[in-house]
Write an enzyme that holds these catalytic residues in place. Structure first.
Site, mmCIF file in Angstrom:
data_model
loop_
_atom_site.group_PDB
_atom_site.id
_atom_site.type_symbol
_atom_site.label_atom_id
_atom_site.label_comp_id
_atom_site.label_asym_id
_atom_site.label_seq_id
_atom_site.Cartn_x
_atom_site.Cartn_y
_atom_site.Cartn_z
ATOM 1 N N HIS A 122 0.804 -1.219 0.000
ATOM 2 C CA HIS A 122 0.000 0.000 0.000
ATOM 3 C C HIS A 122 0.835 1.267 0.000
ATOM 4 O O HIS A 122 0.354 2.329 -0.396
ATOM 5 C CB HIS A 122 -0.937 0.010 1.214
ATOM 6 C CG HIS A 122 -0.219 0.152 2.528
ATOM 7 N ND1 HIS A 122 0.270 -0.936 3.232
ATOM 8 C CD2 HIS A 122 0.099 1.250 3.270
ATOM 9 C CE1 HIS A 122 0.850 -0.524 4.350
ATOM 10 N NE2 HIS A 122 0.765 0.798 4.394
ATOM 11 N N HIS A 186 4.053 8.620 12.769
ATOM 12 C CA HIS A 186 3.150 7.519 13.107
ATOM 13 C C HIS A 186 3.989 6.337 13.546
ATOM 14 O O HIS A 186 5.176 6.239 13.229
ATOM 15 C CB HIS A 186 2.217 7.155 11.943
ATOM 16 C CG HIS A 186 2.890 6.571 10.732
ATOM 17 N ND1 HIS A 186 3.814 7.247 9.966
ATOM 18 C CD2 HIS A 186 2.738 5.361 10.137
ATOM 19 C CE1 HIS A 186 4.201 6.492 8.954
ATOM 20 N NE2 HIS A 186 3.575 5.337 9.039
#
Length: 324
Positions: A122, A186
């Site tokens: 992804h 993140h």
């Protein structure tokens, strides 16, 4: 001075596969999608003749059995993790052009591997799907930067890679779209090989093509990490909006020195293990800088814990010829 070339555009953006799996604030969700939709319209009008995408992997297609700092895809297919893209879909890679890029990188003393059977997750697929509808809509040159398998390539190496790609692009006389996929702060649940138990370490070394159950379990763990982060629970490093905004400002100013000064461990503490994906922004900005002056726009930033994403989007453009 670079040679005359056709118009160039750049888009750097965080990717987050949780967009379609974990609910965020509906207004924030809508705003993010609107920005991507507007950018997709602009890409369609621009109609790039080549997309160059710098992107990471998350131990889905690249493993410790052989982990180069950089890999140019000569042929590649989509993994289709998180239901982003269709598994097995081929990226439309112009092979001779990809090989020419590799030759030029070698001539510039940039070490890059090449792959005739790259599997791209992804990190590559999401921006292409959001901006073009599929991984095969336009000719694309995927360039993997190792952002997960420590030790990582230095930011000096990454900048040299981007500069080399940009100088190569300057001579193509094509409409080029440069993408930088990843970051910002993140902290996804990606294990480290130094502390991983033997079965997990083996996955990090040679975990290609896992059973669907194992893939879905990893995805569910990522969802749960984000849900805990949104509740103020769990062990993930919190999103760091102040650092994200500072980094975006540094890139807009082509201030590569500030990020280069950060040691690997320092960046992990500031922005989580996923923060290292900003290497793809650095490569993209270095490629644009190699083409000459450009106009820049910070489009969006918001820390979105439900998606475990410091969600940033920036863009740049350079008209044809030498004048910005």
């Amino acid at each position: 001075m670079p040679s005359p070339f056709a118009e160039a555009r750049m888009i750097c953006a965080s990717h987050t596969p949780l967009m379609d799996h974990v609910d965020a604030d509906p207004l924030v969700d809508a705003e993010v999608r609107q920005h991507f939709a507007r950018l997709a319209e602009q890409v369609a009008v621009f109609d790039p003749e080549l997309i160059v995408e710098f992107a990471p992997d998350h131990f889905k297609g690249f493993f410790y059995d052989m982990m180069p700092p950089f890999t140019v895809g000569i042929r590649a297919t989509a993994i289709g993790d998180y239901d982003i893209g269709v598994p097995g879909d081929r990226f439309d890679i112009p092979e001779e052009l990809a090989l020419d890029c590799v030759r030029n990188l070698y001539a510039a003393d940039v070490d890059a591997a090449l792959s005739y059977r790259a599997q791209l997750d992804h990190g590559f697929a999401q921006l292409l799907v959001l901006l073009t509808g599929s991984v095969g809509r336009y000719p694309v040159l995927p360039i993997h930067i190792n952002c997960a398998g420590t030790p990582l390539p230095s930011f000096r190496q990454v900048r040299r890679l981007g500069d080399g790609v940009g100088r190569w692009l300057a001579g193509l006389n094509k409409r080029v779209l440069i993408l930088g996929s990843g970051g910002l702060s993140h902290d996804p649940p990606i294990p480290t090989i130094a502390t991983a138990p033997p079965p997990v370490a083996e996955m990090l070394i040679a975990g290609r093509n896992p059973p669907m159950e194992a893939r879905r379990a990893r995805e569910q763990a990522n969802y749960e990490t984000a849900r805990k982060l949104a509740r103020g629970e769990g062990h993930a490093t919190p999103l760091n909006a102040a650092w994200d905004r500072s980094f975006m400002a540094q890139m807009a100013a082509l201030d590569f020195d500030s990020i280069t000064a950060l040691a690997e461990g320092e960046l992990t503490q500031l922005a989580g293990c996923g923060g290292h994906e900003v290497r793809n922004w650095v490569a993209a900005y270095a490629a644009m800088a190699a083409l000459g002056p450009f106009t820049h726009q910070d489009i969006f930033y918001r820390d979105i814990p439900q998606w475990n994403a410091g969600m940033g989007i920036a863009a740049a453009r350079r008209p044809s010829g030498h004048q910005a």
